[in-house]
Design a protein around this motif. Structure first.
Motif, short mmCIF file in Angstrom:
data_model
loop_
_atom_site.label_atom_id
_atom_site.label_comp_id
_atom_site.label_asym_id
_atom_site.label_seq_id
_atom_site.Cartn_x
_atom_site.Cartn_y
_atom_site.Cartn_z
N ASP A 180 0.82 -1.21 0.00
CA ASP A 180 0.00 0.00 0.00
C ASP A 180 0.86 1.26 0.00
O ASP A 180 0.61 2.21 -0.77
CB ASP A 180 -0.91 0.01 1.23
CG ASP A 180 -2.28 -0.58 0.95
OD1 ASP A 180 -2.52 -1.02 -0.19
OD2 ASP A 180 -3.11 -0.62 1.88
N ILE A 181 1.86 1.28 0.85
CA ILE A 181 2.70 2.49 0.97
C ILE A 181 3.54 2.69 -0.28
O ILE A 181 3.68 3.82 -0.77
CB ILE A 181 3.56 2.41 2.24
CG1 ILE A 181 2.67 2.55 3.48
CG2 ILE A 181 4.64 3.49 2.24
CD1 ILE A 181 3.36 2.38 4.79
N ARG A 183 2.75 1.80 -3.23
CA ARG A 183 1.84 2.28 -4.28
C ARG A 183 1.67 3.79 -4.17
O ARG A 183 1.63 4.51 -5.17
CB ARG A 183 0.50 1.55 -4.18
CG ARG A 183 -0.37 1.67 -5.43
CD ARG A 183 -1.65 0.86 -5.29
NE ARG A 183 -1.37 -0.54 -5.09
CZ ARG A 183 -1.58 -1.21 -3.96
NH1 ARG A 183 -2.09 -0.58 -2.91
NH2 ARG A 183 -1.29 -2.48 -3.86
N GLY A 184 1.58 4.28 -2.94
CA GLY A 184 1.47 5.72 -2.75
C GLY A 184 2.75 6.45 -3.09
O GLY A 184 2.73 7.51 -3.73
N GLU A 185 3.89 5.90 -2.67
CA GLU A 185 5.16 6.56 -2.93
C GLU A 185 5.49 6.60 -4.41
O GLU A 185 6.19 7.52 -4.87
CB GLU A 185 6.28 5.83 -2.18
CG GLU A 185 6.22 5.99 -0.67
CD GLU A 185 7.35 5.30 0.05
OE1 GLU A 185 7.49 5.53 1.26
OE2 GLU A 185 8.10 4.52 -0.58
N ALA A 187 3.25 6.78 -6.86
CA ALA A 187 2.07 7.25 -7.60
C ALA A 187 2.43 8.20 -8.74
O ALA A 187 1.68 8.29 -9.72
CB ALA A 187 1.09 7.93 -6.64
N GLU A 188 3.53 8.91 -8.63
CA GLU A 188 3.91 9.85 -9.69
C GLU A 188 4.88 9.23 -10.69
O GLU A 188 5.52 9.94 -11.47
CB GLU A 188 4.50 11.11 -9.07
CG GLU A 188 3.47 11.88 -8.24
CD GLU A 188 4.01 13.20 -7.71
OE1 GLU A 188 5.15 13.56 -8.06
OE2 GLU A 188 3.28 13.87 -6.97
N ARG A 192 3.77 0.09 -11.26
CA ARG A 192 2.52 -0.43 -10.70
C ARG A 192 2.84 -1.39 -9.55
O ARG A 192 3.85 -2.10 -9.58
CB ARG A 192 1.71 -1.15 -11.77
CG ARG A 192 1.42 -0.31 -13.00
CD ARG A 192 0.53 -1.00 -14.00
NE ARG A 192 1.12 -2.22 -14.56
CZ ARG A 192 0.59 -2.92 -15.56
NH1 ARG A 192 -0.55 -2.53 -16.10
NH2 ARG A 192 1.18 -4.01 -16.01
N ALA A 250 -4.67 -3.01 -7.85
CA ALA A 250 -4.01 -2.81 -6.57
C ALA A 250 -4.02 -4.08 -5.73
O ALA A 250 -3.00 -4.46 -5.15
CB ALA A 250 -4.66 -1.66 -5.81
#
Length: 260
Positions: A180-181, A183-185, A187-188, A192, A250
């Protein structure tokens, strides 16, 4: 028009959606690992077959044929993981897909206070810390090349309360949050991150849990009466990896259906 990257061209040939991509697969010689290795190769990828059992990885590579490269790697060995890309042939050195599949539950399925602290530590160290080490070794190259898929083999136990399974569930819950983290880090970036959360799957993990007791494993699966096969989990992995580059799956929950 600028040339498309390997990730952007993935899926243009329906029969080989991962053509031109290179995968690094841990726990490759186990049940789910073997199924994923076969499906990755069938989909056109080159595959590094990483496993602590080097002989098993070499036998699998010989069975699968090119382009599969066996790599002896114990993900508990921090220095070895840090060097894991150094010994790869040039054709396998730019990793596009990381499948974090290695893990175990040796000594597990025991009430927490009755089990061995060393067993509990070993489960968490392999399943979570080892996965973090491999990801840390490979992720910078993906970021630099601006392409890649991180696939984490988690478990339904990461989000469900299962008595007598505290260390294993805790390790998989850690993977759940790690995915999860990340995926957030990321994101830019075009990278995937996919987490697969299988239910009970018919692999060697149960016999290994009981230190090789195949009869205990047979009784365990018989008790539940339903289980996934490794190929079921592998199809989920390939489904996620074969999506167009703008589609990120995800999380994928896959559980057996009661056929009785």
């Amino acid at each position: 028009m600028p040339a498309l990257s390997p990730t952007e061209t993935a899926g243009t040939d329906p029969s080989r959606p991962l053509g031109g991509r290179t995968a690094f697969l841990t726990g490759a010689a186990g049940g789910i690992g073997r199924a994923i290795a076969r499906d990755l190769l069938a989909a056109g990828a080159k595959v590094v077959l990483a496993d602590r059992d080097g002989a098993a990885a070499a036998a699998l590579a010989a069975d699968l044929g090119a382009p599969a490269f066996p790599l002896t790697l114990d993900i508990d060995d921090g220095p070895a993981v840090g060097r894991c890309l150094e010994g790869l042939p040039e054709a396998f050195s730019a990793i596009d897909i990381l499948v974090n599949n290695a893990g175990h539950d040796i000594g597990g399925r025991t009430r927490f206070d009755l089990g061995s602290a060393d067993d509990w530590s070993a489960i968490v160290h392999t399943n979570l810390i080892g996965t973090m080490r491999v990801t840390r070794a490979i992720l910078p190259g993906m970021i630099a090349r601006r392409r890649g898929d991180l696939l984490f083999m988690s478990s339904i136990s990461a989000i469900r309360m299962v008595p007598d399974q505290a260390p294993y569930s805790a390790s998989k819950a850690g993977i759940h949050m790690l995915a999860d983290i990340l995926r957030g880090e990321l994101a830019e970036t075009p990278l995937r991150v996919t987490e697969i959360l299988p239910g009970l799957t018919r692999t060697g993990i149960v016999a290994a849990r009981h230190r090789g007791d195949e009869e205990a494993a047979r009784r365990y699966f018989e008790r539940f009466g339903m289980a996934l096969e490794p190929e079921d989990v592998s199809r989920c992995a390939l489904f996620a990896l074969s999506q167009p580059p703008h589609v990120q799956l995800a999380q994928l929950f896959v559980v057996p259906a009661n056929r009785w």
